[in-house]
Motif scaffolding. Structure first.
Motif, PDB file in Angstrom:
ATOM      1  N   GLY A 323       0.769  -1.236   0.000  1.00  0.00           N
ATOM      2  CA  GLY A 323       0.000   0.000   0.000  1.00  0.00           C
ATOM      3  C   GLY A 323       0.796   1.279   0.000  1.00  0.00           C
ATOM      4  O   GLY A 323       0.262   2.335  -0.300  1.00  0.00           O
ATOM      5  N   SER A 324       2.075   1.238   0.337  1.00  0.00           N
ATOM      6  CA  SER A 324       2.919   2.427   0.354  1.00  0.00           C
ATOM      7  C   SER A 324       4.347   2.002   0.075  1.00  0.00           C
ATOM      8  O   SER A 324       4.680   0.809   0.093  1.00  0.00           O
ATOM      9  CB  SER A 324       2.827   3.149   1.706  1.00  0.00           C
ATOM     10  N   LEU A 325       5.219   2.971  -0.182  1.00  0.00           N
ATOM     11  CA  LEU A 325       6.622   2.654  -0.460  1.00  0.00           C
ATOM     12  C   LEU A 325       7.275   1.993   0.741  1.00  0.00           C
ATOM     13  O   LEU A 325       8.070   1.056   0.594  1.00  0.00           O
ATOM     14  CB  LEU A 325       7.373   3.928  -0.857  1.00  0.00           C
ATOM     15  N   ASP A 326       6.952   2.465   1.942  1.00  0.00           N
ATOM     16  CA  ASP A 326       7.510   1.849   3.140  1.00  0.00           C
ATOM     17  C   ASP A 326       7.023   0.417   3.302  1.00  0.00           C
ATOM     18  O   ASP A 326       7.788  -0.468   3.702  1.00  0.00           O
ATOM     19  CB  ASP A 326       7.147   2.667   4.381  1.00  0.00           C
ATOM     20  N   GLU A 327       5.755   0.164   3.009  1.00  0.00           N
ATOM     21  CA  GLU A 327       5.225  -1.189   3.128  1.00  0.00           C
ATOM     22  C   GLU A 327       5.826  -2.111   2.077  1.00  0.00           C
ATOM     23  O   GLU A 327       6.078  -3.295   2.350  1.00  0.00           O
ATOM     24  CB  GLU A 327       3.699  -1.154   3.015  1.00  0.00           C
ATOM     25  N   ILE A 328       6.072  -1.592   0.882  1.00  0.00           N
ATOM     26  CA  ILE A 328       6.728  -2.405  -0.142  1.00  0.00           C
ATOM     27  C   ILE A 328       8.146  -2.750   0.285  1.00  0.00           C
ATOM     28  O   ILE A 328       8.603  -3.887   0.127  1.00  0.00           O
ATOM     29  CB  ILE A 328       6.720  -1.672  -1.496  1.00  0.00           C
ATOM     30  N   ALA A 329       8.847  -1.755   0.844  1.00  0.00           N
ATOM     31  CA  ALA A 329      10.202  -2.018   1.336  1.00  0.00           C
ATOM     32  C   ALA A 329      10.177  -3.063   2.436  1.00  0.00           C
ATOM     33  O   ALA A 329      11.038  -3.964   2.484  1.00  0.00           O
ATOM     34  CB  ALA A 329      10.823  -0.715   1.840  1.00  0.00           C
ATOM     35  N   GLU A 330       9.204  -2.988   3.329  1.00  0.00           N
ATOM     36  CA  GLU A 330       9.083  -3.976   4.399  1.00  0.00           C
ATOM     37  C   GLU A 330       8.760  -5.362   3.827  1.00  0.00           C
ATOM     38  O   GLU A 330       9.260  -6.383   4.324  1.00  0.00           O
ATOM     39  CB  GLU A 330       7.988  -3.546   5.368  1.00  0.00           C
ATOM     40  N   THR A 331       7.953  -5.397   2.776  1.00  0.00           N
ATOM     41  CA  THR A 331       7.647  -6.675   2.137  1.00  0.00           C
ATOM     42  C   THR A 331       8.899  -7.287   1.524  1.00  0.00           C
ATOM     43  O   THR A 331       9.107  -8.509   1.591  1.00  0.00           O
ATOM     44  CB  THR A 331       6.568  -6.476   1.060  1.00  0.00           C
ATOM     45  N   MET A 332       9.737  -6.457   0.932  1.00  0.00           N
ATOM     46  CA  MET A 332      10.997  -6.968   0.385  1.00  0.00           C
ATOM     47  C   MET A 332      11.867  -7.572   1.488  1.00  0.00           C
ATOM     48  O   MET A 332      12.552  -8.576   1.280  1.00  0.00           O
ATOM     49  CB  MET A 332      11.743  -5.843  -0.335  1.00  0.00           C
ATOM     50  N   VAL A 333      11.846  -6.962   2.660  1.00  0.00           N
ATOM     51  CA  VAL A 333      12.597  -7.512   3.789  1.00  0.00           C
ATOM     52  C   VAL A 333      12.006  -8.849   4.220  1.00  0.00           C
ATOM     53  O   VAL A 333      12.728  -9.806   4.537  1.00  0.00           O
ATOM     54  CB  VAL A 333      12.613  -6.512   4.963  1.00  0.00           C
ATOM     55  N   LEU A 334      10.681  -8.947   4.204  1.00  0.00           N
ATOM     56  CA  LEU A 334      10.023 -10.167   4.653  1.00  0.00           C
ATOM     57  C   LEU A 334      10.252 -11.339   3.702  1.00  0.00           C
ATOM     58  O   LEU A 334      10.222 -12.487   4.129  1.00  0.00           O
ATOM     59  CB  LEU A 334       8.518  -9.912   4.820  1.00  0.00           C
ATOM     60  N   ILE A 335      10.478 -11.059   2.423  1.00  0.00           N
ATOM     61  CA  ILE A 335      10.827 -12.156   1.518  1.00  0.00           C
ATOM     62  C   ILE A 335      12.345 -12.317   1.464  1.00  0.00           C
ATOM     63  O   ILE A 335      12.861 -12.998   0.580  1.00  0.00           O
ATOM     64  CB  ILE A 335      10.251 -11.936   0.106  1.00  0.00           C
ATOM     65  N   GLU A 336      13.021 -11.675   2.449  1.00  0.00           N
ATOM     66  CA  GLU A 336      14.443 -11.873   2.712  1.00  0.00           C
ATOM     67  C   GLU A 336      15.342 -11.255   1.660  1.00  0.00           C
ATOM     68  O   GLU A 336      16.456 -11.731   1.405  1.00  0.00           O
ATOM     69  CB  GLU A 336      14.754 -13.363   2.886  1.00  0.00           C
ATOM     70  N   CYS A 337      14.879 -10.185   1.003  1.00  0.00           N
ATOM     71  CA  CYS A 337      15.767  -9.440   0.110  1.00  0.00           C
ATOM     72  C   CYS A 337      16.808  -8.692   0.935  1.00  0.00           C
ATOM     73  O   CYS A 337      16.618  -8.431   2.124  1.00  0.00           O
ATOM     74  CB  CYS A 337      14.967  -8.452  -0.735  1.00  0.00           C
ATOM     75  N   ASN A 338      17.901  -8.311   0.283  1.00  0.00           N
ATOM     76  CA  ASN A 338      18.939  -7.584   1.015  1.00  0.00           C
ATOM     77  C   ASN A 338      18.502  -6.153   1.296  1.00  0.00           C
ATOM     78  O   ASN A 338      17.490  -5.668   0.781  1.00  0.00           O
ATOM     79  CB  ASN A 338      20.262  -7.623   0.245  1.00  0.00           C
ATOM     80  N   THR A 339      19.288  -5.485   2.100  1.00  0.00           N
ATOM     81  CA  THR A 339      18.926  -4.134   2.534  1.00  0.00           C
ATOM     82  C   THR A 339      18.888  -3.154   1.373  1.00  0.00           C
ATOM     83  O   THR A 339      18.050  -2.242   1.341  1.00  0.00           O
ATOM     84  CB  THR A 339      19.926  -3.646   3.602  1.00  0.00           C
ATOM     85  N   ASP A 340      19.800  -3.324   0.402  1.00  0.00           N
ATOM     86  CA  ASP A 340      19.824  -2.404  -0.730  1.00  0.00           C
ATOM     87  C   ASP A 340      18.506  -2.425  -1.502  1.00  0.00           C
ATOM     88  O   ASP A 340      18.005  -1.384  -1.934  1.00  0.00           O
ATOM     89  CB  ASP A 340      20.976  -2.772  -1.672  1.00  0.00           C
ATOM     90  N   THR A 341      17.938  -3.613  -1.673  1.00  0.00           N
ATOM     91  CA  THR A 341      16.666  -3.718  -2.400  1.00  0.00           C
ATOM     92  C   THR A 341      15.555  -2.983  -1.668  1.00  0.00           C
ATOM     93  O   THR A 341      14.736  -2.297  -2.285  1.00  0.00           O
ATOM     94  CB  THR A 341      16.279  -5.199  -2.584  1.00  0.00           C
ATOM     95  N   ALA A 342      15.511  -3.111  -0.349  1.00  0.00           N
ATOM     96  CA  ALA A 342      14.501  -2.391   0.430  1.00  0.00           C
ATOM     97  C   ALA A 342      14.729  -0.886   0.360  1.00  0.00           C
ATOM     98  O   ALA A 342      13.771  -0.100   0.286  1.00  0.00           O
ATOM     99  CB  ALA A 342      14.526  -2.870   1.879  1.00  0.00           C
ATOM    100  N   LYS A 343      16.003  -0.476   0.359  1.00  0.00           N
ATOM    101  CA  LYS A 343      16.306   0.957   0.342  1.00  0.00           C
ATOM    102  C   LYS A 343      15.885   1.611  -0.967  1.00  0.00           C
ATOM    103  O   LYS A 343      15.580   2.804  -0.991  1.00  0.00           O
ATOM    104  CB  LYS A 343      17.804   1.171   0.572  1.00  0.00           C
TER     105      LYS A 343
END
Length: 659
Positions: A323-343
């Motif tokens: 629903g938001s850029l922050d939530e998408i970044a958090e979703t990337m973390v939850l599927i275990e993407c690296n920090t750069d992808t979330a950033k």
């Protein structure tokens, strides 16, 4: 003397007549005064029924028949009682409403439903249109309560959309196909009548209001094709527009949030009708049920209160938050993407798309299939903060290019296995269905095409659900890490292959970065995209996913020659492994490492295990890409619809009111 007696007698009798007349006049005057007093007292009692005139037919439509005066003897006054609807959204099989022991009436567009919901009958609506001289813009009726207009528009939505689908069936003759009617909808508007008293009306409210909850209002707005433009809870300002409607909301003292619906233009409920499925409730708040979500008994009202990081649903990829850029970044973390992808999603300078925004790719790869088989409705609320604009790409051409790449004998990176062969067959069937659809009377909505897409998605889901969940997660993680890196990093990637790749017909330049897609002509853009995916993304994703999966299974892992990172973690000792077979049947020696397993014992053939893992990872990636293409072809979003962050309102029972 006798004369005098007669005279006095005569005068006495005449005075008696005058007195009688006077008495009668006094009696009449007294009665008139008494009647006036009674009338005044009665008028005062009648006037004590405050709000009765505010519940007339011009305000409440047919709901005005429920108004009545009730005398309260203890207070020597009349009280005005009336009924208004409590509106909610539920499946058509629901038999429990917010008001206990009250019947539930569904808005289905039928004459029976119009009668039960006390909405405008079709002939009344037609008469109203004729009075407007067939104007496409309805003049505002300031007297009528907007919830009466809402009920009428919802009835029109159901009737028009079902009539359109029936006409669609005639143009697409069903072959042993069961038609979808209202009873199969898992998302429908229903209401119950609730008795109210004018005594409880706030001072600033002059018309009876209907009641609903915040979550149900969001769902109704999405069903009607209205898109939020402003949703500011701190300033209590709410505004949504679209499909000929404007919805405004503001706070009313002593009551709460009051919304007003206005008709500003001609509405349309045909192919743009939102798919009537229960999961639409989640999309309205930026949540997405994935293909792995199977818990149908779960209460949504509890989900926003869960700790997302510890939620079993997120760990098992049951839900995504987009629903938001922050939530998408958090979703990337939850599927275990690296920090750069979330950033990347938190950075205002980063790019988030190639041909279309990357979150739609995640939605297509993992989103649950919401299309109803044998139904022509495809529209959904947009759960992402990005616009879905199809002017910059052609999804049909992407499917055709996918078929070309996966069936190309020179595509060495696609390792053959039974699932890969099935994908070849499915993509060929899909390309044929797309060709047939072009010649149909309803291009893009022909029933054979929609059902073919649905069947392909079912096949992809069955394979992904039965595959190793950890390996699937690894492939998804590595895919989005690689795609986001390529979108934002213009430097040379580790392990890049020669840009001049020998293809059928000669030397062909392969695109190196997604920026090159914008320079490509529209007819070549899709080909360049799939070139990047199959000859660049797949190689990195497969190698790194297998390596990460192996490291989780054992403390040491030996990558094969297919991996560009084959030198990583290598040991001096190596042995020759049995040849691994390519798709074209050729063999290649794969140097493997000697790995000592704890406890001794027989060692498995690591070459076969590694080749099998790489083949499975390749099949998973190809399945996810085909699933993404089919999902985005089968479902659609309005170009003007974007998600405004409100994830915490999923399942919210906050009461709101409709003026």
């Amino acid at each position: 003397m006798a004369d005098m007696g007669n005279s006095n007698s005569s005068e006495s009798g005449g005075g008696g007549d005058d007195d009688g007349i006077v008495n009668w006049v006094a009696l009449v005057i007294s009665l008139v005064a008494l009647l006036g007093t009674f009338a005044q007292v009665f008028q005062q009692y009648i006037a004590s029924a405050a709000g009765y005139s505010n519940c007339g037919e011009s305000v409440m439509g047919r709901w005005h028949e429920s108004k009545k005066r009730k005398f309260r003897a203890t207070e020597l006054r009349f009280e005005v009682e009336f009924e208004t609807p409590v509106i909610f959204v539920c499946p058509t099989t629901n038999d429990k409403g917010p008001i206990k022991k009250q019947p539930i009436y569904f808005v289905s567009g039928t004459p029976q439903s119009l009668k039960e919901t006390r909405a405008l009958l079709p002939q009344d609506e037609e008469a109203h249109r004729q009075s407007l001289q067939e104007s496409t813009v309805h003049t505002a009726d300031n007297e009528r309560a907007s919830w009466v207009v809402l009920l009428s528009q919802l009835q029109s939505m159901e009737k028009e959309s079902q009539d359109w689908q029936q006409e669609h069936y005639k143009q697409n003759p069903p072959e042993r196909m069961e038609q979808v009617d209202f009873s199969k909808h898992t998302l429908a508007v229903a209401l119950q009548a609730k008795k109210r008293s004018w005594d409880t009306m706030p001072a600033g409210v002059k018309k009876p209001y209907a009641t609903t909850t915040m979550c149900h209002l969001l769902e109704i707005v999405a069903m009607m094709g209205i898109h939020w433009k402003e949703f500011d809870r701190s300033r209590e300002r709410y505004r949504a527009e679209g499909n000929g409607y404007i919805l405004m909301g503001t706070n009313v003292p002593e009551l709460g949030i009051m919304f007003t619906l206005q008709v500003t233009g001609k509405s349309r409920f045909q192919e743009n009708r939102v798919i009537p499925v229960d999961e639409v409730k989640e999309l309205c708040c930026g949540y997405v049920s994935t293909l792995f979500q199977e818990n149908k008994d779960r209460r949504r009202i509890e989900f926003p209160n869960d700790d997302t990081k510890d939620s079993k649903d997120t760990k098992d990829l049951n839900f995504l938050q987009l629903g938001s850029l922050d939530e998408i970044a958090e979703t990337m973390v939850l599927i275990e993407c690296n920090t750069d992808t979330a950033k990347y999603f938190r950075s205002p300078d980063a790019k988030h798309g190639h041909l279309f925004p990357v979150p739609f790719e995640l939605l297509g790869m993992l989103g649950k299939t919401l299309h109803i088989r044998n139904s022509a409705f495809r529209m959904l609320p947009n759960p992402t903060p990005y616009h879905w604009d199809k002017n910059f790409f052609n999804m049909r051409r992407l499917v055709r290019e996918y078929w070309k790449k996966i069936t190309d004998s020179d595509t060495d990176d696609v390792l053959w296995n039974p699932q890969t062969q099935k994908l070849m067959d499915d993509s060929e069937t899909l390309v044929h269905a797309l060709d047939v659809d072009k010649k149909s009377k309803t291009p893009g909505y022909s029933m054979p095409l929609l059902n073919t897409l649905h069947d392909v998605l079912v096949g992809c889901d069955n394979f992904l659900k039965t595959s190793d969940r950890d390996l699937v997660r690894m492939v998804i993680r590595e895919h989005f890490q690689e795609v986001m890196r390529m979108i934002n990093d213009k430097g040379s990637a580790e392990g890049d292959f020669d840009a001049n790749s020998m293809r059928s017909g000669g030397v062909k330049q392969v695109a190196e970065h997604f920026d090159e897609l914008t320079a490509a002509s529209p007819e070549l853009r899709q080909e360049a995209f799939m070139e990047l995916y199959f000859f660049k993304v797949l190689r990195h994703v497969r190698a790194r996913a297998v390596m990460s999966y192996g490291r989780r299974q054992t403390t040491q892992y030996a990558p094969s020659v297919h991996s560009p990172d084959s030198a990583i973690d290598s040991e001096p000792e190596a042995r020759a492994s049995p040849p691994s077979l390519r798709k074209d049947g050729s063999s290649q020696s794969v140097p493997m490492l000697t790995v000592q397993f704890p406890g001794g014992g027989p060692q498995p053939d690591l070459a076969d295990e590694t080749t099998k893992l790489e083949s499975t990872a390749s099949a998973i990636w190809c399945t996810l890409v085909l699933r993404m293409l089919c999902w985005l072809l089968l479902h659609d979003f309005n170009k003007k619809d974007v998600q405004i962050p409100k994830s915490e309102l999923l399942g919210s029972r906050l009461p709101v009111y409709i003026a």
